[in-house]
Motif scaffolding. Structure first.
Motif, mmCIF file in Angstrom:
data_model
loop_
_atom_site.group_PDB
_atom_site.id
_atom_site.type_symbol
_atom_site.label_atom_id
_atom_site.label_comp_id
_atom_site.label_asym_id
_atom_site.label_seq_id
_atom_site.Cartn_x
_atom_site.Cartn_y
_atom_site.Cartn_z
ATOM 1 N N LEU A 1 4.219 6.195 10.277
ATOM 2 C CA LEU A 1 4.243 6.330 9.023
ATOM 3 C C LEU A 1 4.962 7.461 7.996
ATOM 4 O O LEU A 1 5.817 6.944 6.846
ATOM 5 N N MET A 2 4.692 8.850 8.775
ATOM 6 C CA MET A 2 5.287 9.693 8.349
ATOM 7 C C MET A 2 6.568 9.957 8.589
ATOM 8 O O MET A 2 7.137 10.978 8.193
ATOM 9 N N SER A 3 6.959 9.308 8.970
ATOM 10 C CA SER A 3 9.271 9.256 9.564
ATOM 11 C C SER A 3 9.616 8.750 8.611
ATOM 12 O O SER A 3 11.097 8.873 8.549
ATOM 13 N N LEU A 4 8.605 7.846 7.424
ATOM 14 C CA LEU A 4 8.807 6.878 6.425
ATOM 15 C C LEU A 4 9.335 8.303 5.237
ATOM 16 O O LEU A 4 8.298 8.755 4.606
ATOM 17 N N SER B 1 1.211 -1.456 -0.396
ATOM 18 C CA SER B 1 0.137 0.126 -0.239
ATOM 19 C C SER B 1 0.929 1.029 -0.383
ATOM 20 O O SER B 1 0.702 2.151 -0.950
ATOM 21 N N CYS B 2 2.261 1.054 0.841
ATOM 22 C CA CYS B 2 2.820 2.241 1.307
ATOM 23 C C CYS B 2 3.429 3.010 -0.472
ATOM 24 O O CYS B 2 3.549 3.697 -0.854
ATOM 25 N N ILE B 3 4.023 1.522 -1.250
ATOM 26 C CA ILE B 3 5.113 1.598 -2.565
ATOM 27 C C ILE B 3 3.870 2.095 -4.006
ATOM 28 O O ILE B 3 4.252 2.808 -4.381
ATOM 29 N N ASP C 1 -2.170 8.227 5.755
ATOM 30 C CA ASP C 1 -3.883 8.557 6.330
ATOM 31 C C ASP C 1 -4.953 7.055 4.712
ATOM 32 O O ASP C 1 -5.564 6.367 5.429
ATOM 33 N N ILE C 2 -4.009 6.928 3.552
ATOM 34 C CA ILE C 2 -4.916 6.217 3.033
ATOM 35 C C ILE C 2 -4.762 4.752 3.855
ATOM 36 O O ILE C 2 -5.006 3.513 3.851
ATOM 37 N N VAL C 3 -3.149 4.041 3.671
ATOM 38 C CA VAL C 3 -2.506 3.373 5.016
ATOM 39 C C VAL C 3 -2.916 2.695 5.929
ATOM 40 O O VAL C 3 -3.210 2.006 6.018
ATOM 41 N N LEU C 4 -3.620 3.744 6.747
ATOM 42 C CA LEU C 4 -4.230 3.626 8.465
ATOM 43 C C LEU C 4 -5.440 3.151 7.460
ATOM 44 O O LEU C 4 -6.658 2.186 8.522
ATOM 45 N N GLY D 1 -7.678 -0.073 8.738
ATOM 46 C CA GLY D 1 -8.815 -0.317 9.295
ATOM 47 C C GLY D 1 -9.279 0.664 10.533
ATOM 48 O O GLY D 1 -10.327 0.901 11.344
ATOM 49 N N LYS D 2 -7.742 1.490 10.349
ATOM 50 C CA LYS D 2 -8.115 2.722 11.392
ATOM 51 C C LYS D 2 -9.247 4.162 10.556
ATOM 52 O O LYS D 2 -9.783 4.093 9.762
ATOM 53 N N ASP D 3 -10.088 4.512 11.444
ATOM 54 C CA ASP D 3 -11.343 5.792 11.641
ATOM 55 C C ASP D 3 -10.814 6.517 10.751
ATOM 56 O O ASP D 3 -10.449 7.580 11.881
#
Ligand code: SF4
Length: 216
Positions: free
Chosen positions: A116-119, A37-39, A128-131, A136-138
């Motif tokens: 995630l944003m530290s990467l 998803s990140c890539i 936020d897309i990955v979360l 499955g986060k809101d």
């Protein structure tokens, strides 16, 4: 900007008029794990959805883990992701992302926005897309459609998508966070389009600041 009860009302209407989470997403939203998803999210920069999906498929046919990705020659990565454009820059970003993920997280994608944003290569939208889609986060991920719609209606008052995301998180009712992304993005594609929004057919025009100022 709209106030609490008005925001609630707009979300209620959108939730009734627009589809929620639908299966069959492609690109970063349709990947089976957080790494892919990140890539795929990195590949989506300045790329049409169908080209991102094509590049993602070609790249993940070669490697699906950070270790395997780093084994690939840069030329093979660039050739695979060519359909999504900016392939030399994106190849470098993928390599830096994989190196950092292995060095600092043992190859495991973190499940927090901060992590995630530290990467390298992962900004607020990708995080936020990955979360939302993998963990499955809101969370309401903000893309160009969500950004436009929210600022036209008055759910937010922000110049950048990141600011819109920040304001949405603070101003949206908790019940709307899980599916808000889907209602807003579908609304932006079907009715509140970038050019010539269909204001006469819009179910939230009574609350829309753009409508009050520019159309009515
Ligand atoms: S009234 Fe027009 S600008 Fe406002 S939300 Fe509806 S379609 Fe968009």
């Amino acid at each position: 900007m709209l106030a609490g009860a008005e925001i609630e009302r707009v979300y209620r209407i959108l939730s009734q008029e627009m589809p929620g989470r639908t299966p069959g997403a492609k690109g970063p939203k349709g990947q089976p794990d957080a790494f892919r998803s990140c890539i795929s999210c990195m590949l989506s920069a300045q790329s049409l959805d169908r080209n991102t999906a094509k590049a993602s498929r070609a790249l993940f046919a070669l490697a699906t883990t950070p270790e395997a990705m780093l084994e690939l020659d840069d030329r093979d990565i660039a050739a695979a992701i060519k359909p999504c454009g900016l392939y030399n820059n994106k190849t470098r970003s993928i390599r830096r992302f994989c190196e950092t993920l292995l060095a600092e997280h043992g190859g495991v994608v973190p499940d927090t926005r901060e992590g995630l944003m530290s990467l390298p290569g992962i900004g607020r939208k990708c995080a936020d897309i990955v979360l939302s889609f993998t963990f499955g986060k809101d969370v309401i991920a903000v893309d160009t459609h969500v950004h436009r719609v929210c600022n036209r209606i008055g759910l937010t008052d922000a110049r950048t998508a990141d600011k819109t995301a920040e304001q949405l998180e603070n101003r949206s009712p908790a019940w709307a966070l899980a599916d808000g992304h889907f209602w807003l993005i579908q609304f932006g594609k079907r009715i509140c389009t970038s050019r010539s929004p269909k204001c006469e057919a819009c179910p939230v025009s009574d609350w829309c600041e753009y409508y009050a100022e520019e159309v009515a």
